[in-house]
Design an enzyme around this catalytic site. Structure first.
Site, short mmCIF file in Angstrom:
data_model
loop_
_atom_site.label_atom_id
_atom_site.label_comp_id
_atom_site.label_asym_id
_atom_site.label_seq_id
_atom_site.Cartn_x
_atom_site.Cartn_y
_atom_site.Cartn_z
N GLU A 177 0.78 -1.24 0.01
CA GLU A 177 -0.06 0.00 0.09
C GLU A 177 0.80 1.33 -0.10
OE1 GLU A 177 -2.70 -0.36 3.30
OE2 GLU A 177 -3.98 -1.60 2.03
N GLU A 386 -4.90 -8.10 -1.13
CA GLU A 386 -5.70 -8.02 0.10
C GLU A 386 -7.37 -7.95 -0.08
OE1 GLU A 386 -4.47 -5.64 3.25
OE2 GLU A 386 -2.28 -5.95 2.78
#
Ligand code: BGP
Length: 494
Positions: A177, A386
């Site tokens: 991320e 994810e």
């Protein structure tokens, strides 16, 4: 239409070192910034403490003790039929201070054992080289990713593990991320910039001061340094082993306009730009056309040298991976609109969507939408790194955990992926976040459970750490065994 999920689709689960390993100072490991995060809750934010406070509970100290129980955990993953296990290496386990002269042999041996265990079950490891956890020593000595020295330390760490695990690992992610670094909470989770003063992880504390041009400039400088580090790592990883597949990872929750008022549409477009700028640099090798104004609007000045521009061009990734949990809306024309929670960001609430106990909206169609948006922009293979549901689970009187809500969440997201594949998107894998309960990143709780496997441990660190299969365990096993078909039901028969 044939079966949507291609042969060899990589089904599995994802974890991160500091949220599951524990053993925070064992066998020579150094501390990471994220180790010094206290436990929080939905209402009490986590704190970052600069030193270990006596009497304070740090969830990372033991986490779910994966460090000592990885064999049992990987055996359970294998029982579900995992084809891939996404996990992260703790940089501070390999280089306790981030930039030591020699790597820590015990740390290298630990991950070798993990990878060998995966291989025993034909599980492909997918390794994140950094998942939130900047070594604390680098944060203290050189303000983490604000320093160019951190680039060199990271590249040396990457070189060490690329060489060490050359025969065991093919799939890598350079930064988890990465767009988090450009956020207020990213000062701790993304980049370890202690000089920005962020100590309480509460998005509601966002103020003019926390978003001042000086602080924002530091965030974007740190992000730039990570881009350069990522590009150098990609290049090196390909040189060390041309078979390596190295990806970026961008938090890619959907942003919609709250209404069709054009100013809301433009606001949503602007929210998506934080994702696009990360994808553009890492996939296309250059900052996007909108970058100057985008940064100027935040008072940020960023100089990109010719040398850095060349590095970014030469180190583009092989695949785009991303997290997707939820969606938010942008609303600038109305006041008194409810806000939404989500993966480290807030938007306005979407009245069409139901929310989890933690306020994250349930939006499987958003996954189809982002898959199409991302693929349409980049045209390279995609990987959902994810996705998952954090929920309060109860052990029933019969000793089981009947989490049909989790199976439902999974099913709907599998259907959304199938639709995207039928739309023409090239998607090659999916890792559910937290296949085994672990410590929540945003709140530090155990009670926010994602797992198909229950872990007997509570928010205060009490419990036996025993692992128990939930009902969803069997469901995911069926999804994998049928290569997604069992989730498609009626759709498949159409
Ligand atoms: C992502 C992180 C993960 C994970 C997940 C769920 O942002 O990459 O580390 O924790 O979100 O978030 P949370 O644990 O806050 O529910």
């Amino acid at each position: 239409m044939g079966k949507p999920f291609p042969e060899g689709f990589l089904w599995g689960g994802a974890t991160a070192a500091y949220q599951c390993e524990g053993a925070w100072m064992e066998d020579g490991k150094g501390l990471a910034v994220t180790d010094l995060l206290t436990a929080g809750s939905r209402t009490a934010p986590r704190r970052f403490t600069e030193i270990i406070e006596e009497g304070t509970f740090y969830p990372a100290e033991i986490a779910i003790d994966h460090y000592h129980r990885f064999k049992e955990d990987i055996a359970l993953f294998a029982e579900m039929g995992f084809k891939v296990y996404r996990m992260s290496i703790s940089w501070a386990r390999i280089f306790p201070n981030g930039d030591d002269a020699e790597p820590n042999a015990a740390g290298l041996a630990f991950y070798r054992k993990i990878f060998e265990e995966c291989r025993r079950y034909d599980i492909e490891p997918l390794v994140s080289l950094m998942h939130h956890d900047t070594p604390l020593s680098l944060a203290r000595r050189q303000d983490g990713w604000l320093s160019r020295e951190t680039i060199h330390a990271y590249v040396r760490y990457c070189e060490t593990v690329f060489r060490e695990y050359k025969s065991l690992v093919r799939y890598w992610i350079t930064f988890n991320e990465i767009n988090m670094t450009a956020n207020y909470l990213g000062d701790i989770f993304g980049s370890g910039i202690l000089s920005n003063g962020t100590r309480v992880l509460d998005i509601n504390l966002l103020s003019d001061e926390s978003l001042s041009p000086e602080r924002e400039t530091r965030r974007f400088e740190a992000l730039h340094n990570q881009f350069v580090a990522s590009a150098l790592a990609v290049k090196l990883g390909h040189e060390i082993n041309p078979e390596n597949k190295i990806g970026c990872m961008v938090a890619s929750d959907a942003h919609y306009p709250y209404s069709c008022n054009p100013i809301n549409v433009l606001a949503a477009q602007n929210s998506m730009r934080k994702l696009w700028l990360c994808g553009d640099v890492q996939v296309r090798g250059a900052y996007p056309y909108f970058i100057e104004r985008y940064l100027a609007d935040r008072g940020v000045k960023l100089e990109v040298s010719e040398e850095d521009a060349r590095i970014l061009k030469e180190g583009t990734v092989d695949f785009y991976s991303f997290s997707y949990y939820t969606s938010g809306t942008d609303c600038v024309d109305l006041e008194d609109i409810d806000t939404d929670s989500g993966n480290f960001n807030l938007g306005s609430a979407n009245p069409y969507l139901k929310k989890s106990e933690w306020g994250w909206a349930f939006d499987p169609q958003g996954l189809r939408w982002v898959l199409n948006e991302i693929y349409g922009r980049y045209g390279i293979p995609l990987f959902v790194a994810e996705n998952g549901l954090g929920a309060l689970d109860q052990i029933s009187d019969d000793g089981h955990i009947h989490d049909d809500y989790r199976a439902h969440y999974l099913k709907e997201h599998v259907r959304a992926m199938a639709d995207a594949i039928e739309d023409g998107v090239d998607l090659f894998g999916y890792t559910w976040w937290g296949p085994i309960d672990l410590v929540s990143a945003s709140t530090g709780e155990m009670a926010k459970r994602y797992g198909f496997i229950y872990v007997d441990r509570d928010n205060e660190g009490k419990g036996t750490l025993k692992r128990i299969r939930k009902d969803s365990f069997t469901y995911y096993k069926d999804v994998i065994a049928s290569n997604g078909a069992c989730a498609l039901g009626e759709k498949q028969r159409e």
